[in-house]
Motif scaffolding. Structure first.
Motif, PDB file in Angstrom:
ATOM      1  N   VAL A 164     -32.357  63.882 -33.253  1.00  0.00           N
ATOM      2  CA  VAL A 164     -33.577  63.444 -33.936  1.00  0.00           C
ATOM      3  C   VAL A 164     -33.323  62.156 -34.716  1.00  0.00           C
ATOM      4  O   VAL A 164     -34.167  61.255 -34.752  1.00  0.00           O
ATOM      5  N   SER A 165     -32.157  62.049 -35.334  1.00  0.00           N
ATOM      6  CA  SER A 165     -31.844  60.886 -36.172  1.00  0.00           C
ATOM      7  C   SER A 165     -31.511  59.646 -35.361  1.00  0.00           C
ATOM      8  O   SER A 165     -31.477  58.538 -35.910  1.00  0.00           O
ATOM      9  N   GLY A 166     -31.239  59.803 -34.075  1.00  0.00           N
ATOM     10  CA  GLY A 166     -30.827  58.677 -33.255  1.00  0.00           C
ATOM     11  C   GLY A 166     -29.343  58.386 -33.308  1.00  0.00           C
ATOM     12  O   GLY A 166     -28.881  57.426 -32.691  1.00  0.00           O
ATOM     13  N   LEU A 167     -28.578  59.217 -34.038  1.00  0.00           N
ATOM     14  CA  LEU A 167     -27.128  59.019 -34.073  1.00  0.00           C
ATOM     15  C   LEU A 167     -26.492  59.338 -32.726  1.00  0.00           C
ATOM     16  O   LEU A 167     -25.416  58.816 -32.404  1.00  0.00           O
ATOM     17  N   GLU A 168     -27.137  60.207 -31.941  1.00  0.00           N
ATOM     18  CA  GLU A 168     -26.682  60.528 -30.589  1.00  0.00           C
ATOM     19  C   GLU A 168     -27.883  60.484 -29.646  1.00  0.00           C
ATOM     20  O   GLU A 168     -28.936  61.038 -29.976  1.00  0.00           O
ATOM     21  N   PRO A 169     -27.762  59.842 -28.489  1.00  0.00           N
ATOM     22  CA  PRO A 169     -28.853  59.861 -27.520  1.00  0.00           C
ATOM     23  C   PRO A 169     -28.798  61.138 -26.684  1.00  0.00           C
ATOM     24  O   PRO A 169     -27.710  61.682 -26.451  1.00  0.00           O
ATOM     25  N   PRO A 170     -29.931  61.647 -26.224  1.00  0.00           N
ATOM     26  CA  PRO A 170     -29.877  62.818 -25.333  1.00  0.00           C
ATOM     27  C   PRO A 170     -29.293  62.442 -23.979  1.00  0.00           C
ATOM     28  O   PRO A 170     -29.475  61.321 -23.493  1.00  0.00           O
ATOM     29  N   SER A 171     -28.567  63.362 -23.365  1.00  0.00           N
ATOM     30  CA  SER A 171     -28.064  63.146 -22.013  1.00  0.00           C
ATOM     31  C   SER A 171     -29.179  63.286 -20.994  1.00  0.00           C
ATOM     32  O   SER A 171     -29.158  62.644 -19.939  1.00  0.00           O
ATOM     33  N   SER A 172     -30.143  64.132 -21.306  1.00  0.00           N
ATOM     34  CA  SER A 172     -31.347  64.281 -20.486  1.00  0.00           C
ATOM     35  C   SER A 172     -32.440  64.852 -21.369  1.00  0.00           C
ATOM     36  O   SER A 172     -32.185  65.331 -22.474  1.00  0.00           O
ATOM     37  N   GLY A 173     -33.656  64.814 -20.874  1.00  0.00           N
ATOM     38  CA  GLY A 173     -34.789  65.263 -21.675  1.00  0.00           C
ATOM     39  C   GLY A 173     -35.271  64.169 -22.618  1.00  0.00           C
ATOM     40  O   GLY A 173     -34.836  63.011 -22.526  1.00  0.00           O
ATOM     41  N   GLU A 174     -36.162  64.536 -23.530  1.00  0.00           N
ATOM     42  CA  GLU A 174     -36.793  63.552 -24.393  1.00  0.00           C
ATOM     43  C   GLU A 174     -36.738  63.980 -25.857  1.00  0.00           C
ATOM     44  O   GLU A 174     -36.880  65.162 -26.174  1.00  0.00           O
ATOM     45  N   VAL A 175     -36.550  63.007 -26.731  1.00  0.00           N
ATOM     46  CA  VAL A 175     -36.656  63.201 -28.177  1.00  0.00           C
ATOM     47  C   VAL A 175     -37.558  62.086 -28.690  1.00  0.00           C
ATOM     48  O   VAL A 175     -37.225  60.903 -28.572  1.00  0.00           O
ATOM     49  N   ASP A 176     -38.711  62.459 -29.235  1.00  0.00           N
ATOM     50  CA  ASP A 176     -39.681  61.486 -29.716  1.00  0.00           C
ATOM     51  C   ASP A 176     -39.872  61.614 -31.222  1.00  0.00           C
ATOM     52  O   ASP A 176     -39.832  62.720 -31.771  1.00  0.00           O
TER      53      ASP A 176
END
Length: 266
Positions: A54-66
């Motif tokens: 959620v914080s953007g410190l790690e990107p998802p490997s798949s899927g979506e975080v908005d």
């Protein structure tokens, strides 16, 4: 529109022997503005990884975080993050620790200290504003950390077991303090904890995660009125019934995680 939305979010890290380790998989839940959501699950299941997504410190490997309907590609504006260990700077006074955030965001020294003084007073440390961290108790340091986070008026507040190191009495005081300061701000809160009682006492909804690799097992509404005083609310029949319901779901995952840990140790 939800402020935070995770849709089938999965995070993998490099693992032993070159094989990827899946920390969380297919996470799907939302958080609205002004909503307090607590996340519970077995030790090591990936709760903190959820905050990192959620914080953007790690990107998802798949899927979506908005956040605000926009995919997270870096640290979104308006995010406050409170960690398990406080981030107070030992060479700065209470006032200057709290003023650091506004200063980093471009405020002048006088304006930053003025805003900091307001929050130092709100957390009950006005008489200690010239003290340094080594002169403070653990609970007082947590109040500084809370003021550091809230002085920037975050729209999203991410909290990773912020009170776990405190004694029981101080922890209850800080829980009440958090609710008092958050109430009415409109901030969306995601609060990670191992303590189910803490989760229920604070949250509007509780997300139960499975044992590793974690996914969402269930989401439970907390039917307790606000404003709340955590020590009083814990004695009510509604609290006890809610605890019993959520614990039935969480207990299975805790036992599964314990069995897996024993198997690996053997």
């Amino acid at each position: 529109m939800s402020v935070i939305a995770l849709r089938n979010a999965t995070k993998r890290f490099p693992g032993a022997g070159g094989r990827p380790h899946t920390a969380v998989r297919d996470l799907t839940f939302t958080v609205d503005a002004g909503e307090f959501v607590a996340v519970v699950g077995p030790t090591g299941c990936g709760k903190s990884t959820t905050l990192s997504l959620v914080s953007g410190l790690e990107p998802p490997s798949s899927g979506e975080v908005d956040v605000d309907g926009v995919p997270v590609r870096g640290i979104p504006d308006g995010v406050g993050y409170m960690f398990q260990t406080d981030a107070v700077l030992p060479w700065r006074s209470v006032l200057d620790n709290v003023a650091a955030g506004p200063r980093y965001r471009g405020a002048g020294r006088a304006e930053a200290r003025r805003r900091a003084a307001v929050w130092v007073e709100r957390v009950g440390l006005a008489a200690f504003d010239r003290y340094y961290p080594h002169q403070l108790s653990g609970g007082m340091r947590k109040r500084v950390a809370l003021a550091q986070t809230l002085v920037n008026e975050p729209r999203i507040l991410l909290m990773d077991e912020p009170f776990s190191a405190l004694d029981v009495q101080t922890r209850a005081l800080m829980q009440d303090e958090l609710l008092r300061l958050w109430q009415g701000t409109g901030a969306a809160v995601v609060f990670v904890t191992h303590d189910l009682e803490e989760a229920i006492a604070l949250a509007d909804r509780v997300v139960v995660m499975t044992s590793s690799p974690a996914t969402v097992k269930g989401i439970f509404d907390v039917p307790l009125p606000r404003p709340r005083r955590v020590e009083e609310i814990r004695l009510t029949p509604a609290f006890i019934d809610t605890y019993r319901e959520i614990w039935q779901s969480l207990r299975e995952e805790v036992e599964r995680a314990r069995e897996e840990a024993s198997r690996r140790a053997a």
